[in-house]
Motif scaffolding. Sequence first.
Motif, short mmCIF file in Angstrom:
data_model
loop_
_atom_site.label_atom_id
_atom_site.label_comp_id
_atom_site.label_asym_id
_atom_site.label_seq_id
_atom_site.Cartn_x
_atom_site.Cartn_y
_atom_site.Cartn_z
N UNK A 6 5.38 5.99 -10.51
CA UNK A 6 6.10 4.75 -11.14
C UNK A 6 6.57 3.69 -10.11
N UNK A 7 6.13 2.78 -10.10
CA UNK A 7 6.61 1.65 -9.18
C UNK A 7 7.59 0.67 -9.69
N UNK A 47 -0.39 -1.09 -9.36
CA UNK A 47 -1.18 -0.98 -8.20
C UNK A 47 -0.60 -1.59 -6.96
N UNK A 48 0.67 -2.02 -7.04
CA UNK A 48 1.48 -2.40 -5.85
C UNK A 48 1.60 -3.83 -5.92
N UNK A 49 1.15 -4.48 -6.96
CA UNK A 49 1.18 -6.18 -6.79
C UNK A 49 2.44 -6.49 -7.19
N UNK A 50 3.01 -7.27 -6.10
CA UNK A 50 4.37 -8.06 -6.40
C UNK A 50 4.38 -9.28 -6.75
N UNK A 76 0.88 -1.34 0.12
CA UNK A 76 0.10 0.12 -0.02
C UNK A 76 0.88 1.26 0.06
N UNK A 77 0.38 2.26 -0.77
CA UNK A 77 1.27 3.44 -1.00
C UNK A 77 0.15 4.62 -0.95
#
Length: 1608
Positions: free
Chosen positions: A597-598, A612-615, A587-588
């Motif tokens: 950008x992730x 969306x932050x899914x690793x 979560x961010x």
Amino acid sequence: MDGAGWSRTCVALVVSVWIHVVTGSPIGSTTINCGSASATLNLGPVDEGYSGDVELVSGIPPGTIVKLKEDPFETHLQFLDLNFTAGETTATVFTKKPLDADTIVSETDRVLYYSLVCNDVVAYKNSRRLRINDINDNSPVFDKKFYSQTISEIQAVNTEVLRVTANDADSTPAFNLLTYTYTPETPDFSLSNSGAFTLMRRLNYNVVPKYNFIVTARDSGGNNDTTSVEIVVEDFDNLNPFFSHSLYQAVVPENQDGDLSEIRPEPIKAQDGDTGINMTITYSITSVSPADYQANFNIDTNTGVLTVVTSFDREEMDSSEISVNIKAAQTDDLLKTADAVVSVTVEDVNDNAPEFDQSSYNVSLLENSPANTVVFKAVVTDKDQGGFVGSLQILPESTFFSISPDGTVRVINPEVLDREATETFTFQIEAKETEVPNQITTAQVTINLLDENDNSPEFSSSMYEGQVFKNQTVGMLVVKVEAEDPDDGKNGEIQYSITFGNNDGYFSIDASSGEISLDKIIPLEENRVLEFPLYITAKDGGTISRSTSAQAIVRAPGNSNPQFLQKLYQGAVEEEQEPGALIVKVNFLSISSEPVTLQVTTEADKFSISNTGEVTTRVKLDRDDGPHNYSVGISISDGATTDTAVVEVQVTDINDNSPVFTSSSVSKSVPEDTEVGSNITGVVATDKDSGFNKEIRYSLRGGEGRFFIDPVSGMVSLAAALDRETTVAYELLVVAEDQGRPARSATATLAIQVTDINDNTPKFSQPEYQVEVSETEPVGTSLLTLSAEDPDEGANGRVTYSISEQSPSSEPVVFQLDASSGILSLAQPLNYSEVKEFTLSVQASDGGSPSLVGNGSVVVKVKDVNNNPPKFSKERYDVAISENLASGASILTLEVTDVDEDGFSNGHFVYTSDTFDINSQGVVSLKTDKTLDRETKDSYMLQVVAVDQPTDGLSATAQLNITVLDYNDNTPQFPNIPYPLEIPEGEYSAEKPGEIFTIQPTDADIGLNGEVTLSLSPPHPIFSFREDGTLLVVGSLDREKTETYDLILKASDKGSPQRENITTISVSITDVNDNKPEFSSSSYDVSILVKDAEKGKLVLTLRATDKDTGNNSLITYSFSEGHSPHLDLDSETGEVTLTSDLADVTEDTTLVLTAEATDHGKPPLNATARVVVNIRIASLGDGVAFMNSSYNFKLKENQNSGVTVGQVRASAGSNLYEVSYELRTHKDLFSIDSDGTIVSTKELDKEEQEWYFLDVEAVDTRTPPTSAVATVRIQVEDVNEPPAFSSDIYEASVFSIAPYKTPVIQVKAVDPDVGDNSDLVYSLSGESSSFAVEPTSGLLYVVSAADLGGKTVTMEVKATDPDGLSATTTVKVVVQGSASSSDVTIISINQPANIVEKKVPELEQALGKTLGWKVNIIQVWSSGGEESRMLRASVKTLVSFVALDGDEAVEPQEVAEKLQSQSDEVRAELAVVFGSDINFDVEINSPSSDSGSSSNQTIVIVLGVLLGLTFVALIVFLALFISVKKSRKQNAFDRENVDINRKIGGYTNMNFQAASTNPGLEHPVNPYKRGAEDKDRRADEDRTPNRDSLGGRRHNDSKSDESHTSAL
């Protein structure tokens, strides 16, 4: 003549002969006088019966011829003769036959007259008078052997009724005076010595209808004769009739008419008191009490059968007892009557259905009411006797409510009383009678549940989220919470409030809608997200309110850089997952409007991060060969600022490696004496996985349970003792299995070889050997071979033999035993007289170390040698036996001795005979399969040899002579007797009998057994036998009375027991011309008109008959007196015809002639008759004649009696004579008046008979009268009559769940006019939405009975003929609601359906007997859905039924279990019904299994949405379906009309109609059950995850579930 009489006669004869013959002296000596007249000489007296010389005559002159002459009675010379030789001077008068005084008593009073004449000169005759003394030498003789007389029972007392007569031929009154006696004596008659029977008492035909006496006539000497007397009493009509009983009792069920079949103590019967007359009786009803029921009864006037004309209704009667007074009267005298009473009991019939006090019940009940809460009470009544007796139940069967026998309805399952789930319960209560026909009434019950505040409000989510940004305004909507409460009214009204979390007062909530709005501005902070956790309460409005809380988080972010909310994240992923496997979602915070950008900063080749932050993984990870943990660096950047965090990734193990053994095959040797528990070897495996996946557990397969493996270490040990002799080797499979899920395994083989030890002792094949040796056997003879076995191997199993001991001992030893072969042989000679038996102890030793020894024994018996022959006790045996000796019977015992040791105990007999047996004990007997017959063979001689031994035995010989004695075992046999025997008719007597034929029977027996006598059985008064076998006639024969006599002939021998044979013979009486012809009339009178005359015209025919036969009965006709040229008589036919046309006759002429009929007998006999022929010039109306020869009349049917049919007319031809009319036929239906008018006397029915043919005779008053006959044809014209039903009321029952077109009952009406019932049209008189009737067949069927459970529906069915006349009948249908489809059990039977249908009652009884419940068969149909009646190769008929335990239906599962557990008993009972090849199976139609519901809350929510979509789609589908259905409805209805007739052929219990059978299914489908199953199936489908309304898979898009937070 009795014995005394014979004795006296014999003495007299002997004395007389001795005096007159032995002594040679005549009765008298005289001197003849030949020259002049001489005086009469008297001789005697002498007793009758005398034979010998009467008179010695001397003094005869030489040359004189003396003769014996009558004087004057010629008949007297029959007794005498003269012995005279010419030239002699003496002569002797002697008797030709014994003298008889009785023959000459009427002429000369016992004096014999004769004379002696010389040279025929009568003038000088010498007269003699010989007086004869009468002796009592005759017995009385009756003039008839049988007397018969008929007298009236009112014959006057003291009158003579019959006289018998006997005569005694003796001439002396002292000897011929007779006395009469009779047996058996009776006080009703007396018999005088004159032979007269006199009536002494009044006769009574009913007491004695006939008397039979034997009358004896006896003279003074005791001589007697007998005759038979029969006195027949003729009945006189002097008594009234009488009933068999004065009181009769009958029981008639109400609603039933017809004959009273069961009347006690016996059916009604009256008869004439004068049983000999037995006048016919007519019956009538005199009165009925109560009189109101007079018209309900009728009695058959001829038979006395009492009939109920109109049935009763017991419920409307004051009393069930009715007295019917009946009368019997004689038809010849109606005043002669008898009375009786018939007590009729009207028996109650269960014809009234029970009734509820209300047709429907509507009650309210508070939800959550506890168990046993009373809901309401129903009251049931029944008009039948005893009121309502039966059971109450709820339909359909309910687990929610119960009903007690008193009608109280209670709650039994309070858990279902949830108004929110079910607001209303609707069911029926059924009252069912116990008695047949088990009428049923139902009432509708509606229970409305009242609400209780039992539900708390429920939020749609446990967590709500809202956000407030910098553009916030007061009053703006932040978030809305929603809650629902399923309770009703105030209980379901919800109020919302914020209970805590709103300390600063930033927020407010609408109490009704749940909307949370901003109440004042929130001061935001840069780079910080403010969170406000609010706790919301939803509260309902119940009296005792209920509430629920939920949380709403409101976030208020200020201006901030993008940043992770955590610096360290942790996640895990299984090894070997495909790339893209999700590890964790970070979560961010990103408030800016610029995109962020992730990215992954470390281990980027293995991991990736989405926007969306899914690793997720980029590659497959292998934990076994790679790292177990990864530290993955991630960053977020908006281009200006960057934030970083670390994701700790743990790679978790999966079980992807199987265990591996060090070696796949292991071998090991184990001694067989290894101790149990000893370790043998270890078998170990390894696994590359970790954790549970690498933990290994071992197990063994095989080894017969003798080995054990440690599941952890893999060490194999001995679990049970080994025995190499049983099992030499074992092949074991070792299994190593890890603890992963799913588990993985590997196997290895373990071969174990068992090694031998010397653990078995040698064992002889027998514990003791026995051998028999003749004392003469030479030394070295092998006696037997010993055998011992040792299961060990090698030296341990090698056996040697030895003798350890000999008893009795000897030196040297008598026997030797070969050590290796075990052969026992003779070492020394034997002597039976010294030692008769030796016992040897023997040993068998193996080669093991130490050696093991087995022991045994040998018994040697020394056998004696036979040298003495046997000896019989006699050289010859003689015996006599009866031919009736029983098979197997003993005759004698042959005694044989033998001086050898065993004597003759082992001996046997040698003989040749197929008739006799000799056993080893010498008992001679008749073979069991043989019998003796002296007539075939009367003696036997056997040569018997006794042999003392079976082989090489010595022998002796004796002779056995057997004589067969006669036994009376043969029945006399008749010779061939002609059929029939013939003898002419005539007068025969015992003195002058007629000889018919001599019969000589034979008998194969001898002595008295073979002596045969003949007799008639019973004795016949006309026929008898002579001693030589000649059949005699001893009575009068009259062929015209009796042409043939059939006699029973009996031949009897004199043996003991006596044997008889019986045959029948026929004696035909041949005709003798002893009857004259007889004319049919003594006078023939005929008239003829000249104008009608013509040559050859028949005037009249003479007719005569003759009782004789053959030529004796052939008749020739002639005129014996009178002659006329105008007439000609045919001698053969008797026809009298005219010889001309009588043209020469000018005036009336009367011809009088005498006709003669003569037969052709020898001599011929004749008879005469007077013939008068009147020749008339003009007609004077010579006879009556009808105006028409036939008449035709018509008469309407069903008219009352007395209707004029028509009139006939006849004329006598002259006014001088009157004419009268008479009917010859149909006098019971018509009458005729004096003027010829025909009138009906009864109502006529065309359907019974259409045409009547009457013969009407008209007779005039001429002397003699003339008559004429006319034929009257009467046609009965049809009058249209209405049809009529065979019954006024039809009753049936059907279950409320019966489907459309279920047959209920078929009514039947008959129209006598039409004659074809198919022309009638059936219909219901009123409208009915529940039932309908087939117009042509009258079959009433179900339209819909769903709402009628427990009710009785009464309908009126009408049958209308083509002319519009109609009849109606009432149909009562009891609609039952007590059964449901879930109660039905189905079995299959290997019998054709039509056979099963015929035996439904027997099948119900057989199943009920085995199950112990009442069985009600619902339906029978062929497997496959077609009701075929053809016998196929594999027949399978399905039978559905309901089992009832009392009033409750038994669960099908329980029925099926009992059928299977008692299958043998069921099959035995079914075999009684269908035969021994019967088989059955229980057919189980399992409901669909629930697929189970998912616990996944997310899927439930999705399905809720889908359910709404499905509902919309369903509305659209139904609209289309209804449109299509309307177009097909008419065609379907037409097909159902056709199918209904076909379905009638199958068996269907009207109480329950199963649904139609789907041909594609193995079992029938019940539509009601199918509906429930469909509902369950749809519910299952609704609960199935990821399935949309169209049946396809619905894929969830996880992305759509994510909430995105926009950047500041």
